[in-house]
Scaffold this motif. Structure first.
Motif, PDB file in Angstrom:
ATOM      1  N   GLN A 147       0.839  -1.199   0.000  1.00 58.54           N
ATOM      2  CA  GLN A 147       0.000   0.000   0.000  1.00 58.54           C
ATOM      3  C   GLN A 147       0.874   1.249   0.000  1.00 58.54           C
ATOM      4  O   GLN A 147       0.590   2.212  -0.710  1.00 58.54           O
TER       5      GLN A 147
ATOM      6  N   ASN B 190       0.981   4.367  -2.479  1.00 59.25           N
ATOM      7  CA  ASN B 190       0.679   5.723  -2.014  1.00 59.25           C
ATOM      8  C   ASN B 190       1.785   6.712  -2.353  1.00 59.25           C
ATOM      9  O   ASN B 190       1.525   7.888  -2.575  1.00 59.25           O
TER      10      ASN B 190
ATOM     11  N   SER C  96       1.631  12.165  -1.495  1.00 59.87           N
ATOM     12  CA  SER C  96       0.934  10.877  -1.485  1.00 59.87           C
ATOM     13  C   SER C  96      -0.335  10.982  -2.309  1.00 59.87           C
ATOM     14  O   SER C  96      -0.951  12.036  -2.421  1.00 59.87           O
TER      15      SER C  96
ATOM     16  N   ARG D  52      -3.097   8.132  -7.254  1.00 62.83           N
ATOM     17  CA  ARG D  52      -2.336   6.876  -7.328  1.00 62.83           C
ATOM     18  C   ARG D  52      -2.512   6.257  -8.695  1.00 62.83           C
ATOM     19  O   ARG D  52      -3.527   6.429  -9.349  1.00 62.83           O
TER      20      ARG D  52
END
Lengths: 159, 285, 780
Positions: free
Chosen positions: A92, A96, C2, C20
């Protein structure tokens, strides 16, 4: 060619009964005899780390072990990181933080990161950077890999 | 880059391993321990052993023990075993400091201390440690056991005094004095690369002066060794920048440097000068 | 940066967000599908020349060895890329060497076996008789009278020569106040993608059609070229680029090995695979950047560069890469040497020189890392000669009026060359660094700072390629956009990403344009059976050109959706907004899901009274002139004068690539390029011995950097929307490799300034640095 031996490799909790020559590396056996192609070959001489898997809790270069040496050991590869649909915090984190581009070196980094952090959850930043210098990546310039592994480390400590 | 075919033998006892070596070593047989040096060479087919005697499952080779005077390291003890000090003695700290410099973490999970000694790559950190501290190597074959002093053990590039059917079963390092100081420094191009020069220095202070100085160089010559010229500069001197530089200069001048397509003799001496000085500086901290 | 959850629309636009990547879930789970992952019935191992030059005699192998040589390849043509300008001499590369070998590693025979290991065993036992000849390795040596001639078609080993001289050059030159000269040496590089090359060819026994799955950046052109070389109908060949583990240009050029695979698959009516090993890749794939660049700059008394003279000698190896030809390095050098500076008087000679070494092919940045290094060294040298600051000399010379036409006729669209310089200078806090540098010098530590300002030519279509006179003129891209009756969107593209995140960025463009969310968009690429003809991914082009084509197609879909919505909602088209998966009438809450609109397009076509065609499928093609992005890179290094080791302590970038579609992906491209650039500057070098054997044939000797060698990189952005790109995005994939070597080399020279040392060679290895100090008597 030498005679093949019958061995069983236990990968991600599943047994694979295969027949391999003694010279068959663990990497090739995992990929071809056991059909788990997530582990990649980048150099076959132990430098790039793309083939990193976890054997009995230790992150190792599967191109430098022979399959016959891995019988009876617990082998974990990238395919076994997720729990069903739930990704491992390391996976993950790589998503990210954009820790992958072409994805070829990624399984090796994931297993390196998971392997080391499971052994040394409180590893300091400098040592973690040393560990990450074990594997080569050509796409990311490492910036986001480092961020991803640090973030995953935090989360893994919290678990 | 797949290795050439070979037959693998996987003994469970030391006696069995030695018997196999007696038979197969003359038939192009080699020992497989960590594999971190041997397998790459086999992948390039620079070595094509017909037989491998895999000692990873042999009982009793994983021990690290001390009797208070000597640290005994079994044939299959991995580099990673030294990440944390294995003995409450400056030697433990020294080995832990050096271990960090060996290749990379995953390599250290598998590669072995004794395997490095038997492989005798001039750049090997453990070979430098063994030579500098005057380790004793314990070699066994079906005829018995013999002890080989470090100075006699390392013969040249990838060459040791081991006979083809001998297994290096143990390396014995003398513990250091409780008040011993040490410093280690190596030069490489990237993190984890082979050392192009490495230095290990140990000594004690008596009345503020250096005694029992040992200065070893690795990666710069065909084999690691103590450099008497550098040690002579240090003996009976107070530690300090000038003395350290002089010792470094003495070491640089006295070596018979390895040269290759990128590294001249002069440059190798530059590196020796730098790593000796830095190892000594580190010893003071 | 992010990423945020990409599946929930929030009314905000998608373009410009660091979402993403859609590519990632499969890749992080080990479900990527790379070429070597496929099983095959047969495996190939190539038998390669152990010598750099000679005549092939007998080839023999033990009984039972299945192998082919050139003699078996009846009717198979040679690889002959073509350039119609610059005195280019076409040379042919045989698919398997036939009478002569011209470089160590050249494939001579191919052994077929049931496994890769068995093929390697058998290949070892193939006996080659080669009458060795004297090779020539260095480009300057190859130019010398009496040097061995590599190809009879190219006398003097010059395969092409570009020459340019602007009018009134000589007059301008004579008016110089100072002339500064520089001899720059760039050493041979290997792009070293983590996945080496490889292919898997399978012949359908029933139809005779072959599917070649291979690590390539240009699937369509591979198909065209391979079919042509083999004399087979193009329709009988399908090429698929699956997941590809990095390319950087090395997988752009046609590999003779892939041709052998297809030939064998047809012959055996089966499947045959080849995985290049790392040693093969280092020795015999493609190499780059082996150049000598001599520059002379004539400056006026205010340190303005008035005239620039350049001589480029590029070592192109033994053959010429297809399709660009080996002209790509020397000719790009000639075209772009003046870089971001306003200099209207320019003279250049650029030659491609053949040698008995591995063939050259483009590697990320191509010639720009080399010419930027040379030009930026020249500017620093000139700054020192004028006793002014290196930042100052750049201020005085950077282009600041746009559009700018260079001396050779390249048009630079609007950029921010000065602005990125000032931004970087501010970020680095130059006065603070100089103070620290002084302080550390007094303690015997040598810190240095280096600047590199450059422009990056990106997203250029066929006019630019046509100017080079290439026989095959790539450039445009086509995208076919389909919305199915369920509202699911598929974009089929001719570009061929291998890490650039195009599945995500194109989805962002589409999402914004037609109002859906990226999770219902699938980008299909790499398969010649399922995608429109296109040129692949290289030259920092995909986002600009495929992105542009995507936008064009998406606008058509949008127009159609709005028309459908306007009919269904009985509202004016101008009042319809598409966003968050719905079409809504502005100012009301009357909405129709876009999925419903899509269904109507298929199942209720009668409602639209023939005003729209049934279905929802639109095509966009884009062929732009090109757009220049720009950046300023700053490196701070420490040089250990005792060992020559260089550590890069800090790295700052101020860059302008126009509008950033996905800032996270854009930054990743810059990071990766910088790491390769630092490798180029300090570590990476393919070294030949005098016999033409490679001494750096593994990853311990050829040294791509690890994480330890790359410092944290600080990125700052300016977005000057491109006027030459309809998405307003510019390319930026190569900027990192272009700027980093120059910044690092300038920093090294700045650090060593007190010694008077000049390092104008890269990689600036510790050995070279110590040798330079020693030569000055400064190696104390």
């Amino acid at each position: 060619m030498t005679e093949k031996t019958a061995i069983t490799l236990t990968i991600n909790g599943r047994d694979h009964a295969i027949e391999v020559e003694p010279r068959r590396t663990l990497a090739d056996a995992i990929r071809e005899d056991c059909g788990q192609t997530g582990t990649h070959l980048g150099c076959e001489h132990g430098v790039c780390g793309a083939c990193t898997v976890i054997v009995d809790g230790e992150p190792v270069r599967s191109c430098l072990m022979f399959a016959v040496q891995a019988e009876g050991k617990k082998i974990r590869t990238v395919e076994g990181l997720a729990q069903g649909d739930k990704l491992h915090p390391m996976q993950q984190a790589f998503m990210n933080y954009h820790g992958l581009q072409c994805g070829f070196c990624t399984p090796g980094f994931l297993m390196l990161g998971v392997g080391v952090l499971e052994r040394e959850p409180d590893i300091c930043d400098e040592e973690l950077l040393d560990v990450l210098s074990s594997n080569l990546c050509r796409c990311t310039g490492y910036q986001n890999i480092i961020k991803a592994v640090r973030a995953a480390a935090k989360e893994m400590r919290g678990l | 880059m797949k290795p050439a075919p070979f037959i693998r033998h996987a003994p469970k006892t030391l006696d069995e391993a030695l018997r196999l070596l007696a038979i197969y070593a003359p038939q192009d047989g080699r020992v497989l321990a960590g594999g971190q040096s041997l397998v790459p060479i086999m992948a390039f087919r620079l070595a094509k052993p017909a037989h491998l005697v895999d000692i990873n499952d042999v009982a009793g080779l994983n021990e690290v023990m001390t009797d208070g005077k000597v640290l005994s390291i079994g044939a299959c003890v991995r580099h990673a075993a030294f990440h944390k000090p294995v003995v409450d003695n400056p030697l433990g700290k020294l080995l832990s400091e050096v271990a960090r410099h060996i290749a990379h973490y995953p390599i250290r999970m598998r590669g072995t201390f004794c395997g490095s000694l038997a492989h005798a790559d001039p750049a090997s950190e453990w070979c430098l440690v063994a030579a500098t501290l005057e380790a004793t190597m314990v070699a066994r074959n079906t005829h018995g056991e013999r002890l080989i002093a470090a100075a006699d053990f390392f013969e040249g590039i990838m060459a040791t005094a081991l006979k083809e059917d001998e297994l290096l079963v143990e390396a014995r390092l003398p513990l250091l004095a409780r008040d011993a100081k040490f410093g280690f420094n190596e030069f490489n191009r990237r993190a984890g690369d082979f050392a192009m020069a490495a230095a290990l220095a140990t000594y004690r202070l008596q009345g503020g002066k250096i005694v029992e100085a040992r200065v070893g160089i690795g990666g710069a010559e065909a084999r690691p060794r103590r450099i008497a010229e550098a040690e002579a500069v240090l003996d009976s001197q107070a530690p300090g920048d000038k003395v350290f530089r002089a010792a470094a200069e003495a070491a640089a001048s006295s070596i018979d440097p390895l040269e290759d397509y990128q590294t001249t003799a002069e440059y190798r001496r530059d590196l020796v000068r730098a790593v000796v000085r830095r190892a000594l500086e580190q010893s003071g901290k | 940066m992010s990423g945020r959850d990409h599946t929930k629309g929030s009314g905000t636009t998608w373009v410009g967000r660091p979402i993403r990547r859609l590519e990632d879930p499969a890749l992080v789970s080990g479900r990527g599908r790379f070429t070597a992952d496929l099983p095959a019935t047969h495996h190939l191992r190539f038998v390669r020349s152990p010598v750099a030059a000679g005549k092939i005699g007998r080839i023999a192998a033990p009984d039972g060895t299945r192998f082919i040589t050139a003699a078996d390849l009846e009717g198979v043509k040679s690889i002959v890329p073509m350039l119609h300008k610059f005195n280019y001499r076409p040379v042919g590369q045989p698919v398997l060497a036939s009478d002569a070998v011209r470089f160590v590693g050249e494939p001579i025979a191919a052994v077929v076996a049931a496994s890769a290991a068995a093929a390697e065993d058998m290949a070892e036992r193939v006996d080659l008789e080669i009458e060795e000849a004297t090779p020539v390795i260095d480009a300057r040596a190859a130019l010398a009278v009496g040097a061995p001639q590599i190809h009879p078609e190219a006398p003097g080993n010059v395969i092409l020569e570009g020459k340019f001289k602007s009018p009134n050059f000589d007059t301008a030159w004579k008016g110089a106040s100072k002339v500064v000269k520089l001899e720059a040496r760039s050493r041979r590089q290997n792009a070293t993608p983590m996945e080496a090359r490889g292919g898997h060819a399978a012949c359908d026994a029933a139809t005779g059609r072959v599917t070649l799955i291979c690590a390539t950046q240009m699937p369509h052109l591979m198909r065209t070229a391979i079919a042509d070389v083999l004399g087979m109908p193009e329709a009988d060949l399908r090429v698929i680029a699956p997941d590809v583990g990095g390319g950087f240009g090395q997988k752009m050029s046609l590999a003779s090995e892939y041709i052998v695979l297809v030939w064998l698959a047809r012959k055996l009516k089966s499947s045959v695979a080849w995985s290049e090993d790392r040693r093969e890749n280092l020795i015999a794939s493609f190499h780059s950047r082996d150049q000598y660049v001599t520059l002379e700059g004539a400056f006026d008394k205010t340190a303005r560069l008035i005239a620039l003279k350049a001589d480029v000698v590029a070592n192109v190896g033994a053959y010429s890469c297809f399709p660009t030809t080996c002209g790509i390095e020397p000719l790009m050098a000639m075209a772009e040497m003046p870089g971001p500076y306003d200099v209207q008087h320019y003279e250049c000679q650029a030659r491609g020189v053949l040698t008995n070494t591995c063939t050259m092919a483009p590697y990320r940045g191509v010639s720009r890392p080399v010419i930027t290094f040379a030009l930026e060294r020249l500017m620093d040298k000139a700054a020192a000669a004028f006793a002014i600051d290196p930042v100052d000399i750049r201020r005085r010379n950077l282009i600041d009026k746009f559009p700018y036409t260079s001396a050779i006729g390249l048009e630079y669209d609007v950029g921010s060359y000065r602005e990125t310089l000032e931004m970087a200078v501010k970020a680095i806090d130059l006065p603070a660094f100089r103070a620290r540098q002084q302080q550390e010098r007094s303690k015997g530590r040598h810190l240095g700072i280096g600047f590199a300002t450059f422009s990056e030519r990106t997203g250029y279509g066929s006019p630019a390629f046509a100017a080079r006179g290439m026989d095959i003129t790539p450039g445009w891209e086509t995208v076919i956009l389909t919305v199915d009756p369920s509202g699911f969107v598929e974009a089929r593209i001719g570009a061929s990403p291998h890490g650039q995140g195009l599945r995500t960025t194109l989805a962002q463009i589409i999402a914004d344009e037609i109002g859906v969310t990226p999770d219902v968009i699938k980008v299909v690429h790499g398969d010649t059976d399922h995608t429109p003809y296109g040129w692949g991914t290289f030259a920092s082009r995909s986002l600009v050109i495929s992105g542009g084509a995507t936008l064009i197609a998406a606008r058509k879909v949008r127009a159609k959706l709005i028309k459908i919505a306007s009919t269904m909602l009985e509202a004016a088209e101008g009042d319809i907004i598409l966003a968050d998966g719905v079409a809504k009438i502005a100012g009301t809450d009357r909405v129709i899901p876009i999925a419903r609109l899509a269904r109507e397009a298929y199942t209720q076509t009668h409602r639209f009274k023939g005003e729209i065609e049934p279905g929802l499928i639109e095509t966009g093609t884009y062929d732009p002139p090109g757009t220049f992005s720009n950046a300023c890179h700053v490196a701070i290094v420490e040089v250990d004068a005792d060992t020559g080791r260089v550590v890069v302590e800090r790295y700052v970038v101020a860059e302008d690539a126009g509008r950033l579609i996905n800032p996270m992906i854009a930054e990743g491209q810059v990071h990766g390029g910088i790491a390769q650039g630092i490798g180029n500057a300090l570590l990476e070098e393919i070294i030949y011995d005098e016999n033409g054997s490679i001494l750096t044939a593994n990853l311990a000797d050829y040294m791509p950097p690890t994480a330890r060698e790359i410092p944290p990189i600080e990125l700052h952005h300016i977005e000057t929307p491109s006027v030459n790109s309809i998405t307003k995005a510019k390319g930026l994939g190569e900027g990192g490799t272009i700027g980093a070597p120059a910044a690092v080399l300038n920093a090294i020279n700045d650090a060593l300034a007190p010694f008077g040392a000049q390092i104008d060679e890269m990689p600036a290895t510790p050995q070279r640095i110590r040798a330079a100090l020693r030569a000055l008597g400064k190696a104390a």
